[in-house]
Write an enzyme that holds these catalytic residues in place. Structure first.
Site, PDB file in Angstrom:
ATOM      1  N   GLU A  57      22.379  35.958  -2.846  1.00 25.99           N
ATOM      2  CA  GLU A  57      22.755  36.860  -3.940  1.00 25.99           C
ATOM      3  C   GLU A  57      24.071  37.585  -3.671  1.00 25.99           C
ATOM      4  O   GLU A  57      24.818  37.888  -4.612  1.00 25.99           O
ATOM      5  CB  GLU A  57      21.633  37.879  -4.190  1.00 25.99           C
ATOM      6  N   PHE A 119       4.554  43.267  -5.575  1.00 25.75           N
ATOM      7  CA  PHE A 119       5.283  42.227  -4.852  1.00 25.75           C
ATOM      8  C   PHE A 119       6.728  42.144  -5.343  1.00 25.75           C
ATOM      9  O   PHE A 119       6.983  42.050  -6.532  1.00 25.75           O
ATOM     10  CB  PHE A 119       4.591  40.879  -5.042  1.00 25.75           C
ATOM     11  N   GLN A 120       7.648  42.214  -4.426  1.00 24.78           N
ATOM     12  CA  GLN A 120       9.089  42.184  -4.685  1.00 24.78           C
ATOM     13  C   GLN A 120       9.531  43.297  -5.631  1.00 24.78           C
ATOM     14  O   GLN A 120      10.451  43.136  -6.421  1.00 24.78           O
ATOM     15  CB  GLN A 120       9.529  40.817  -5.215  1.00 24.78           C
ATOM     16  N   LYS A 169       9.727  42.158 -16.110  1.00 26.26           N
ATOM     17  CA  LYS A 169       9.330  40.818 -16.538  1.00 26.26           C
ATOM     18  C   LYS A 169       8.593  40.839 -17.877  1.00 26.26           C
ATOM     19  O   LYS A 169       8.787  39.941 -18.716  1.00 26.26           O
ATOM     20  CB  LYS A 169       8.463  40.162 -15.468  1.00 26.26           C
ATOM     21  N   MET A 486      40.552  42.045  14.357  1.00 26.79           N
ATOM     22  CA  MET A 486      40.981  43.419  14.138  1.00 26.79           C
ATOM     23  C   MET A 486      40.219  44.382  15.033  1.00 26.79           C
ATOM     24  O   MET A 486      40.787  45.367  15.536  1.00 26.79           O
ATOM     25  CB  MET A 486      40.795  43.806  12.669  1.00 26.79           C
TER      26      MET A 486
END
Length: 588
Positions: A57, A119-120, A169, A486
């Site tokens: 993602e 969940f999630q 959802k 760096m």
């Protein structure tokens, strides 16, 4: 618009897709999951919007950033709930700091499960509130399409930035009436036209100035092509020297006679000395980032300061200015030109010529000079050759973050806006590769090159799968010094050469890695073979990883150490005023 778009009973998922179509969206970057499957089902049943399956993602957000930065259009990403949304946070913060317009759609657990630790489930709106321009949790399907239209307006109006719409959802399954784009009346209407009084005050200051400078930033590019054109007209008419932040490169051409190079921590000697010595500093679409200002109490100490910005919160936030101008850059530049011309095009021309004489002396220091080597490839030389062999082509450059990023900014010339995509404010390692994918999708026939360090590139290496799946011929030009370059440089110069965790003992064979994905891999270590390797990369019609083995301990100069002023720069040994001591550099 099809008649069915207005009928009652359109599902939330269908509304999402219809709203994206109405907003002119052509590409969505995303990764599916349970909480967004209804939307993915609707995407499957249409052919107007292309979905690009990324491998992470974070990659989706950076790809959307590359698309947005190279086109001027908002980038769009779609991810699922929970870890899908939290994986997007780095990209959202990156876009917020660099003012990149994004619309990110996230799935959420059903409304009746919110707050139950389902969940999630994650508090996506709470988590992303600090790293978005605005965000919404839509619990009413009747408000979904209007909210998406509003999201596009907020993302692209005023100072651009990322927005997020969190969609449960059950809202995606529920039905309601679709709200058309033109029916949404937003309360967010940022001021674009500056007041005339500060415009007049700035023109009067320009007429009196003996040592003026223009300091420009990404806001010029975000304002659109007209802003860059007006900036060029202003510089051409007045002969005022111009410098830029990392994000503003290309707004004024690198080949232009008034160009001083980049400003700031790794900017040119002439740009930083001009900023330190000017008597009028005109900031156009920049925000006085600490990498630009150095010590704020010593920043441009003798100057009258003007600041043009569309974001009122940026004005007087870091540096107090004498002439604040609130408005869109393009409108403000047009007004400045018109007022200056109407007042007789007056300038202190003799003093300005003397100012240029001083600037030419600073230019003669040749701050970007370096000592070449016949045995190892110097990273500066590698970037110089990449510039020489691609100059004049339809070329877009992205970068990762680190020394290679600064060398690309120093040695590559950009003649137009929207050709340079890099992570400025957040400094996100792993940005450049997925950003190059977004750029290539937006410009399928262009040459897209990601200038990378091996450590940064590995952070999102999984996107090779995306490049291969969609046959995107992105070129990965890796300056491989087997170090966190760096970090190592700061440890050498500022931490007593104690190299704590700044190298890797387990790097992959990048040629074999490329081949494992089905791409082309090239490795080069001899300076005599460098040009041929670059040409081989350019001539291949698919994705390429070019592993360029470079000098391991090269430092990036010039450099303003943290906490120092612009006239306290570290210069490399090859510049005319650089004297190397035991620390590797010398104060000028």
């Amino acid at each position: 618009m099809p008649a069915q778009a207005n009928r009652p009973g359109m599902t939330g998922a269908k509304m999402v897709v219809q709203a994206l179509k109405d907003q002119g969206v052509e590409v969505v970057f995303g990764y599916p999951g349970g909480a967004v499957l209804p939307i993915y089902d609707e995407i499957f049943q249409q052919n107007d919007i292309r979905h690009i399956l990324v491998r992470h993602e974070q990659g989706a957000i950076h790809a959307a950033e590359g698309y947005a930065r190279s086109t001027g259009k908002p980038g769009v990403a779609l991810v699922t709930s929970g870890p899908g949304a939290t994986n997007a946070v780095t990209g959202l913060t990156d876009a917020l700091l660099d003012s990149i317009p994004l619309v990110v759609l996230t799935g959420q657990v059903p409304t009746f499960l919110i707050g139950s630790d389902g969940f999630q489930e994650a508090d996506t709106v709470g988590i992303t509130r600090p790293c978005t321009k605005h965000n919404w949790l839509v619990k009413d399907p009747a408000k979904l399409s209007g909210t998406i239209h509003e999201a596009f307006h907020v993302a692209t109006s005023g100072r651009p930035g990322p927005v997020l719409v969190d969609i449960p959802k059950d809202v995606q399954f529920a039905s309601a009436e679709y709200t058309q784009k033109q029916a949404v009346k937003s309360h967010y209407q940022p001021k674009v036209k500056a007041d005339p009084a500060p415009i007049e005050a700035l023109v009067e200051a320009m007429e009196r100035a003996e040592r003026p400078v223009l300091y420009t930033g990404g806001g010029v590019i975000n304002s659109g092509p007209a802003a860059s054109q007006l900036l060029r007209e202003l510089v051409g008419a007045t002969n005022i020297p111009i410098t830029s932040t990392l994000m503003g490169l290309g707004a004024y051409p690198a080949s232009g006679p008034a160009w001083l190079g980049m400003l700031g921590m790794h900017g040119t000697y002439e740009a930083n000395m001009t900023m330190h010595g000017c008597d009028l500093m005109i900031c156009v679409g920049a925000r006085f980032d600490d990498r630009i200002t150095g010590r704020t109490d010593s920043f441009s100490p003798q100057s009258i300061k003007a600041h043009i910005d569309i974001d009122a919160s940026s004005i007087n936030k870091v540096i107090h200015v004498d002439i604040p101008i609130l408005g869109d850059v393009a409108h403000a530049l047009e007004d400045i030109l018109n007022v200056w011309k109407s007042r007789g095009r007056r300038l202190e021309r003799e003093a300005l010529q003397g100012w240029w004489t001083q600037i030419d002396e600073w230019r003669a220091v040749d701050c970007l000079a370096f000592k070449p080597s016949e045995r190892t490839i110097k990273p500066q030389h590698a970037v110089q050759r990449l510039e020489a062999l691609t100059k004049g082509r339809d070329r877009y450059i992205t970068t990762e973050v680190g020394q290679h990023q600064m060398w690309a900014a120093q040695y590559m010339g950009f003649e137009a806006p929207n050709r340079w995509m890099t992570s400025g404010g957040l400094g996100t390692m792993g940005y450049g590769f997925p950003a190059s994918i977004g750029v290539q999708l937006a410009h399928p026939d262009a040459l897209v090159i990601n200038v990378a360090g091996e450590a940064s590139w590995l952070m999102n290496m999984q996107e090779m799968g995306t490049a291969m799946q969609y046959r995107l011929p992105v070129k990965q030009f890796i300056l491989n010094n087997e170090r966190l370059g760096m970090v190592r440089q700061w440890q050498e110069l500022l931490h007593g050469e104690r190299y704590s965790s700044s190298w890797s003992e387990a790097l992959p064979d990048f040629v074999k890695l490329a081949e494992a994905f089905g791409a082309k891999g090239i490795q080069v270590s001899d300076p005599a073979d460098l040009d041929d390797a670059i040409r081989e990369m350019l001539d291949h019609d698919g994705p390429v990883i070019l592993d360029c083995l470079v000098e391991k301990h090269e430092n990036c100069f010039p450099m303003i150490p943290s906490g120092k002023a612009h006239n306290e720069m570290l210069l490399g040994e090859a510049s005319t005023q650089g004297v190397i001591d035991s620390a590797g550099a010398a104060l000028v």
